[in-house]
Design a protein around this motif. Structure first.
Motif, short mmCIF file in Angstrom:
data_model
loop_
_atom_site.label_atom_id
_atom_site.label_comp_id
_atom_site.label_asym_id
_atom_site.label_seq_id
_atom_site.Cartn_x
_atom_site.Cartn_y
_atom_site.Cartn_z
N LEU A 133 -6.93 -40.45 -36.46
CA LEU A 133 -6.09 -41.39 -37.21
C LEU A 133 -6.23 -42.80 -36.65
CD1 LEU A 133 -3.98 -41.97 -39.35
CD2 LEU A 133 -2.23 -41.34 -37.71
N LEU A 134 -6.28 -42.94 -35.33
CA LEU A 134 -6.43 -44.26 -34.73
C LEU A 134 -7.76 -44.90 -35.08
CD1 LEU A 134 -4.88 -43.68 -31.20
CD2 LEU A 134 -3.87 -44.92 -33.13
N LYS A 135 -8.78 -44.08 -35.29
CA LYS A 135 -10.10 -44.61 -35.66
C LYS A 135 -10.07 -45.34 -37.00
CE LYS A 135 -13.81 -42.12 -33.46
NZ LYS A 135 -14.99 -41.30 -33.67
N THR A 136 -9.11 -44.99 -37.85
CA THR A 136 -9.04 -45.65 -39.16
C THR A 136 -8.73 -47.14 -39.04
OG1 THR A 136 -6.69 -45.16 -39.53
CG2 THR A 136 -8.31 -43.51 -40.29
N ARG A 137 -8.10 -47.51 -37.94
CA ARG A 137 -7.81 -48.93 -37.65
C ARG A 137 -8.01 -49.16 -36.16
NH1 ARG A 137 -2.05 -49.56 -40.29
NH2 ARG A 137 -2.01 -51.41 -38.97
N SER A 138 -9.23 -48.87 -35.73
CA SER A 138 -9.52 -48.88 -34.30
C SER A 138 -9.28 -50.24 -33.64
CB SER A 138 -10.94 -48.39 -34.03
OG SER A 138 -11.89 -49.23 -34.67
N ASP A 139 -9.58 -51.32 -34.34
CA ASP A 139 -9.37 -52.65 -33.75
C ASP A 139 -7.89 -52.86 -33.39
OD1 ASP A 139 -12.05 -53.25 -33.95
OD2 ASP A 139 -11.83 -54.53 -35.72
N ASP A 140 -7.00 -52.45 -34.27
CA ASP A 140 -5.56 -52.60 -34.00
C ASP A 140 -5.15 -51.76 -32.79
OD1 ASP A 140 -5.29 -54.26 -36.22
OD2 ASP A 140 -4.67 -52.62 -37.54
N ALA A 141 -5.64 -50.54 -32.73
CA ALA A 141 -5.29 -49.64 -31.63
C ALA A 141 -5.84 -50.16 -30.29
CB ALA A 141 -5.81 -48.23 -31.91
N ILE A 142 -7.07 -50.61 -30.28
CA ILE A 142 -7.68 -51.12 -29.05
C ILE A 142 -6.97 -52.39 -28.59
CG2 ILE A 142 -9.79 -52.14 -28.10
CD1 ILE A 142 -11.34 -50.11 -29.92
N THR A 143 -6.63 -53.26 -29.52
CA THR A 143 -5.91 -54.49 -29.17
C THR A 143 -4.58 -54.16 -28.51
OG1 THR A 143 -6.98 -55.73 -30.94
CG2 THR A 143 -4.89 -56.60 -30.10
N ALA A 144 -3.86 -53.20 -29.04
CA ALA A 144 -2.57 -52.81 -28.46
C ALA A 144 -2.75 -52.23 -27.07
CB ALA A 144 -1.87 -51.80 -29.38
N ALA A 145 -3.77 -51.38 -26.89
CA ALA A 145 -4.01 -50.78 -25.57
C ALA A 145 -4.39 -51.85 -24.54
CB ALA A 145 -5.11 -49.72 -25.67
N ARG A 146 -5.22 -52.78 -24.94
CA ARG A 146 -5.59 -53.88 -24.03
C ARG A 146 -4.37 -54.70 -23.64
NH1 ARG A 146 -11.03 -55.29 -27.15
NH2 ARG A 146 -12.44 -54.05 -25.88
N ALA A 147 -3.52 -54.99 -24.61
CA ALA A 147 -2.32 -55.78 -24.34
C ALA A 147 -1.42 -55.08 -23.33
CB ALA A 147 -1.56 -56.06 -25.63
N LEU A 148 -1.29 -53.77 -23.45
CA LEU A 148 -0.47 -53.03 -22.49
C LEU A 148 -1.07 -53.10 -21.09
CD1 LEU A 148 1.98 -51.11 -21.99
CD2 LEU A 148 0.32 -49.26 -22.18
N VAL A 149 -2.36 -52.89 -20.99
CA VAL A 149 -3.03 -52.91 -19.68
C VAL A 149 -2.88 -54.28 -19.03
CG1 VAL A 149 -5.28 -52.80 -18.55
CG2 VAL A 149 -4.62 -51.01 -20.16
N LEU A 150 -2.96 -55.32 -19.82
CA LEU A 150 -2.89 -56.69 -19.28
C LEU A 150 -1.47 -57.20 -19.09
CD1 LEU A 150 -5.74 -58.29 -21.43
CD2 LEU A 150 -5.85 -57.63 -19.01
N SER A 151 -0.47 -56.46 -19.58
CA SER A 151 0.90 -56.97 -19.61
C SER A 151 1.49 -57.27 -18.24
CB SER A 151 1.82 -56.01 -20.36
OG SER A 151 1.99 -54.81 -19.63
N ASP A 152 1.05 -56.56 -17.22
CA ASP A 152 1.62 -56.83 -15.89
C ASP A 152 0.75 -57.78 -15.06
OD1 ASP A 152 -0.49 -55.20 -15.11
OD2 ASP A 152 0.76 -53.68 -14.17
N GLY A 153 -0.35 -58.24 -15.64
CA GLY A 153 -1.21 -59.19 -14.95
C GLY A 153 -2.05 -58.60 -13.84
N ASN A 154 -2.04 -57.28 -13.71
CA ASN A 154 -2.78 -56.61 -12.64
C ASN A 154 -3.48 -55.39 -13.21
OD1 ASN A 154 -3.71 -55.74 -10.15
ND2 ASN A 154 -1.78 -54.76 -9.60
N VAL A 155 -4.79 -55.50 -13.46
CA VAL A 155 -5.54 -54.39 -14.04
C VAL A 155 -6.12 -53.55 -12.90
CG1 VAL A 155 -7.45 -53.73 -15.54
CG2 VAL A 155 -6.09 -55.76 -16.08
#
Length: 107
Positions: free
Chosen positions: A69-91
């Motif tokens: 299901l996420l593959k149907t709008r993969s760009d949206d899903a990847i953008t959200a995952a990246r935002a979460l990973v970057l949210s604390d400023g420490n990857v």
């Protein structure tokens, strides 16, 4: 009440975010609050949102999202995952590795 197609997709994105947040074995308060706030901003029904957070509130690993299901709008899903990973400023290395796995799964 049946979920709309948009609600279903948004719930899977939220599952993805919890899956990514769990990479260190715990979803911290900041991460859980981010998922909750995002779900509310997307008007995901509150009962569905609370059910999604039940496992992590009780210290259990969240389930994997529906990758197909996420593959149907993969760009949206990847953008959200990246935002979460970057949210604390420490990857952390494990976050980076999981993010690469997410991108590969959704490519």
């Amino acid at each position: 009440m049946a979920l709309s197609t948009e609600d279903t997709f948004n719930l899977e994105v939220l599952k993805l975010l919890l899956f990514v947040a769990w990479v260190d074995g715990v979803v911290d308060q900041h991460e859980a609050q981010m998922v909750l706030s995002l779900g509310r901003s997307w008007t995901v029904p509150e009962p569905e949102l609370q059910a999604l957070l039940t496992d992590v509130k009780e210290g259990r690993k969240p389930g994997e999202p529906d990758w197909a299901l996420l593959k149907t709008r993969s760009d949206d899903a990847i953008t959200a995952a990246r935002a979460l990973v970057l949210s604390d400023g420490n990857v952390k290395p494990e976050e980076s590795a999981l993010l690469k796995r997410v991108v590969a799964s959704l490519a």
